[in-house]
Design an enzyme around this catalytic site. Structure first.
Site, PDB file in Angstrom:
ATOM      1  N   CYS A 142       0.815  -1.228   0.000  1.00  0.00           N
ATOM      2  CA  CYS A 142       0.000   0.000   0.000  1.00  0.00           C
ATOM      3  C   CYS A 142       0.846   1.275   0.000  1.00  0.00           C
ATOM      4  O   CYS A 142       0.359   2.348  -0.346  1.00  0.00           O
ATOM      5  CB  CYS A 142      -0.954   0.003   1.180  1.00  0.00           C
ATOM      6  SG  CYS A 142      -2.133  -1.354   1.101  1.00  0.00           S
ATOM      7  N   HIS A 187      -3.378   7.545   1.580  1.00  0.00           N
ATOM      8  CA  HIS A 187      -3.735   6.189   1.166  1.00  0.00           C
ATOM      9  C   HIS A 187      -5.137   5.907   1.715  1.00  0.00           C
ATOM     10  O   HIS A 187      -5.466   6.291   2.835  1.00  0.00           O
ATOM     11  CB  HIS A 187      -2.718   5.195   1.733  1.00  0.00           C
ATOM     12  CG  HIS A 187      -3.151   3.772   1.581  1.00  0.00           C
ATOM     13  ND1 HIS A 187      -3.579   3.257   0.376  1.00  0.00           N
ATOM     14  CD2 HIS A 187      -3.250   2.754   2.486  1.00  0.00           C
ATOM     15  CE1 HIS A 187      -3.899   1.982   0.540  1.00  0.00           C
ATOM     16  NE2 HIS A 187      -3.710   1.661   1.806  1.00  0.00           N
ATOM     17  N   ASN A 229      -9.962  -0.012  -0.686  1.00  0.00           N
ATOM     18  CA  ASN A 229      -8.501   0.063  -0.607  1.00  0.00           C
ATOM     19  C   ASN A 229      -7.912  -0.549  -1.887  1.00  0.00           C
ATOM     20  O   ASN A 229      -8.012  -1.750  -2.083  1.00  0.00           O
ATOM     21  CB  ASN A 229      -8.034  -0.695   0.640  1.00  0.00           C
ATOM     22  CG  ASN A 229      -6.529  -0.634   0.837  1.00  0.00           C
ATOM     23  OD1 ASN A 229      -5.789  -0.234  -0.065  1.00  0.00           O
ATOM     24  ND2 ASN A 229      -6.074  -1.041   2.013  1.00  0.00           N
TER      25      ASN A 229
HETATM   26  O1  UT7 Z   1      -3.786  -0.712   3.425  1.00  0.00           O
HETATM   27  C1  UT7 Z   1      -2.936  -1.418   4.243  1.00  0.00           C
HETATM   28  C2  UT7 Z   1      -3.183  -1.129   5.635  1.00  0.00           C
HETATM   29  N1  UT7 Z   1      -4.418  -1.708   6.054  1.00  0.00           N
HETATM   30  C3  UT7 Z   1      -5.165  -1.055   6.907  1.00  0.00           C
HETATM   31  O2  UT7 Z   1      -4.851   0.055   7.237  1.00  0.00           O
HETATM   32  C4  UT7 Z   1      -6.350  -1.753   7.523  1.00  0.00           C
HETATM   33  C5  UT7 Z   1      -6.364  -1.499   8.993  1.00  0.00           C
HETATM   34  N2  UT7 Z   1      -7.441  -2.114   9.703  1.00  0.00           N
HETATM   35  C6  UT7 Z   1      -8.747  -1.754   9.577  1.00  0.00           C
HETATM   36  O3  UT7 Z   1      -9.088  -0.931   8.747  1.00  0.00           O
HETATM   37  C7  UT7 Z   1      -9.739  -2.330  10.539  1.00  0.00           C
HETATM   38  O4  UT7 Z   1      -9.071  -2.988  11.589  1.00  0.00           O
HETATM   39  C8  UT7 Z   1     -10.745  -3.327   9.878  1.00  0.00           C
HETATM   40  C9  UT7 Z   1     -11.694  -2.556   8.987  1.00  0.00           C
HETATM   41  C10 UT7 Z   1      -9.987  -4.359   9.082  1.00  0.00           C
HETATM   42  C11 UT7 Z   1     -11.576  -4.035  10.945  1.00  0.00           C
HETATM   43  O5  UT7 Z   1     -12.225  -3.090  11.758  1.00  0.00           O
HETATM   44  P1  UT7 Z   1     -12.162  -3.232  13.354  1.00  0.00           P
HETATM   45  O6  UT7 Z   1     -13.009  -2.171  13.902  1.00  0.00           O
HETATM   46  O7  UT7 Z   1     -10.717  -3.248  13.728  1.00  0.00           O
HETATM   47  O8  UT7 Z   1     -12.874  -4.613  13.580  1.00  0.00           O
HETATM   48  P2  UT7 Z   1     -12.274  -5.947  14.255  1.00  0.00           P
HETATM   49  O9  UT7 Z   1     -11.281  -6.585  13.365  1.00  0.00           O
HETATM   50  O10 UT7 Z   1     -11.882  -5.616  15.651  1.00  0.00           O
HETATM   51  O11 UT7 Z   1     -13.571  -6.857  14.278  1.00  0.00           O
HETATM   52  C12 UT7 Z   1     -14.731  -6.502  15.084  1.00  0.00           C
HETATM   53  C13 UT7 Z   1     -15.791  -7.575  14.897  1.00  0.00           C
HETATM   54  C14 UT7 Z   1     -15.252  -9.001  15.075  1.00  0.00           C
HETATM   55  O12 UT7 Z   1     -16.247  -9.735  15.738  1.00  0.00           O
HETATM   56  P3  UT7 Z   1     -16.080 -10.060  17.315  1.00  0.00           P
HETATM   57  O13 UT7 Z   1     -14.803 -10.829  17.429  1.00  0.00           O
HETATM   58  O14 UT7 Z   1     -16.021  -8.728  17.993  1.00  0.00           O
HETATM   59  O15 UT7 Z   1     -17.310 -10.845  17.618  1.00  0.00           O
HETATM   60  C15 UT7 Z   1     -15.130  -9.513  13.657  1.00  0.00           C
HETATM   61  O16 UT7 Z   1     -15.279 -10.908  13.564  1.00  0.00           O
HETATM   62  O17 UT7 Z   1     -16.320  -7.518  13.562  1.00  0.00           O
HETATM   63  C16 UT7 Z   1     -16.280  -8.822  12.963  1.00  0.00           C
HETATM   64  N3  UT7 Z   1     -16.080  -8.668  11.524  1.00  0.00           N
HETATM   65  C17 UT7 Z   1     -17.083  -8.489  10.649  1.00  0.00           C
HETATM   66  N4  UT7 Z   1     -18.410  -8.429  10.818  1.00  0.00           N
HETATM   67  C18 UT7 Z   1     -19.154  -8.222   9.725  1.00  0.00           C
HETATM   68  C19 UT7 Z   1     -14.894  -8.638  10.854  1.00  0.00           C
HETATM   69  N5  UT7 Z   1     -15.126  -8.439   9.542  1.00  0.00           N
HETATM   70  C20 UT7 Z   1     -16.476  -8.352   9.390  1.00  0.00           C
HETATM   71  C21 UT7 Z   1     -17.308  -8.148   8.289  1.00  0.00           C
HETATM   72  N6  UT7 Z   1     -18.636  -8.080   8.494  1.00  0.00           N
HETATM   73  N7  UT7 Z   1     -16.829  -7.992   7.030  1.00  0.00           N
END
Ligand code: UT7
Length: 325
Positions: A115, A252, A282
């Site tokens: 990225c 980005h 992204n």
């Molecule tokens: O470009 C390269 C760099 N990449 C980035 O900068 C990405 C950085 N990370 C992010 O943008 C975020 O961490 C994400 C968008 C990937 C995830 O958001 P988050 O607020 O950090 O969510 P999380 O991973 O903590 O997940 C929260 C909950 C989980 O459920 P539990 O364990 O709390 O029950 C996940 O299983 O959301 C669940 N979850 C989803 N639910 C519905 C994860 N993906 C999904 C989904 N739909 N697609």
């Protein structure tokens, strides 16, 4: 001795026709429009057609950047193509683009910083131009991340899209006058200790297959916020400037919350940030030049304005560039 600086002469982009929105994704995996929108700001993404490759996207974006610059492939000394999704293991996708743009001399190479790839590629091209090793360059970020996504993994497949963006650069003599146009500085970093937080679980030397993207999203998020704050400060202070001097932030586009967090840290009004993550998701190395092309195309970003570019990605890699357009 004449000193040179790289000036952006033209910007171009290309997005595949097919649009995949959150509602359609919610019929493919256990997710929802609400979750994706609230956590990321993404509404939809573009997906390359069957048989449409990274080189196809890159060539279209490159042609548009050259046209905007009043240049042709024959004018180019250098192509630097940032991609983590090359057409083939080798040769460099940049050489395919080179042939299709009608450039038969100079050099064409790929850069791999995921990225952050566009910032890395811009920095490399800028150094060629500053040193007089090239007088013109085309810097492209192009990706087909749809090909390395595990479409059964809802934690990653909802986040990415395909696309390409490019800038055409020309070396111009430094005059020393204030408000001179061009790339003022670029700043690159990497820290390989964080490999396992964002990687593809395949490759020619490991599994002999392409593999799928794997990410510990929450950890990457945490590092992104910290690393971007550091590199943005570094770019501003290296040029003796403050955030209030900026006309635009072109970040980005990984997550709306990361973008807003960086703007907030800079004390920058969100109206001064070009945001495309909602429409493109992204697109890795393509996201900055896609956003830049949008801002230039719709007349928001104008000649002479000060623009800060920043990115963070797998590796980890991160970087920033300060440009007077
Ligand atoms: O470009 C390269 C760099 N990449 C980035 O900068 C990405 C950085 N990370 C992010 O943008 C975020 O961490 C994400 C968008 C990937 C995830 O958001 P988050 O607020 O950090 O969510 P999380 O991973 O903590 O997940 C929260 C909950 C989980 O459920 P539990 O364990 O709390 O029950 C996940 O299983 O959301 C669940 N979850 C989803 N639910 C519905 C994860 N993906 C999904 C989904 N739909 N697609």
């Amino acid at each position: 001795m004449i000193l040179y600086r790289s000036q952006i002469e033209g910007v171009g982009s290309y997005l595949p026709d097919r649009v995949l929105d959150n509602a359609e994704l919610a019929r493919m995996v256990d997710t929802s429009d609400e979750w994706i929108l609230e956590r990321t700001g993404i509404h939809r993404r573009h997906i390359a057609a069957e048989g449409q490759f990274t080189s196809d996207l890159a060539t279209r974006a490159g042609e548009r950047a050259l046209a905007a610059a009043g240049m042709t492939g024959g004018d180019l000394d250098l192509i630097v193509l940032a991609t983590a999704t090359p057409d083939h293991t080798f040769p460099a996708t940049a050489t395919k683009v080179q042939a299709r743009l009608g450039m038969t001399r100079g050099a064409a190479l790929d850069v791999q910083a995921v990225c952050s790839g566009f910032i890395y590629a811009l920095s490399i091209a800028d150094n060629f131009l500053r040193l007089g090793q090239a007088r013109t360059a085309l810097v492209i970020g192009a990706e087909t991340f749809s090909r390395i996504l595990d479409w059964n993994d809802r934690t990653t497949c909802v986040l990415f899209g395909d696309g390409a963006g490019a800038v055409a650069l020309r070396a111009v003599p430094v005059t020393g006058k204030p408000d001179e146009r061009g790339i003022l500085s670029t700043h690159l970093h990497s820290d390989g200790r964080h490999h396992d937080m964002l990687y593809v679980d395949g490759g020619p030397s490991t599994t002999r297959t392409t593999g799928f993207l794997r990410m510990m999203g929450r950890e990457v998020f945490r590092h992104a916020v910290a690393n971007l704050a550091q590199v943005v400060d570094e770019a501003m202070s290296a040029n003796g400037m403050r955030a209030s001097d900026l006309d635009w932030l072109v970040p980005h586009q990984a997550n709306r919350r990361i973008i807003d967090g960086t703007a907030r840290k800079l004390g920058l009004d969100t109206a001064k940030v070009i945001v495309t993550v909602g429409e493109h998701a992204n697109t890795s190395a393509a996201s900055i030049p896609l956003a830049l092309a949008q801002g230039v195309g719709d007349g928001r970003i104008r000649k002479g304005q000060l623009v800060l570019l920043e990115a963070m990605g797998g590796g980890f890699t991160w970087g920033a560039g300060l440009v007077r357009m």
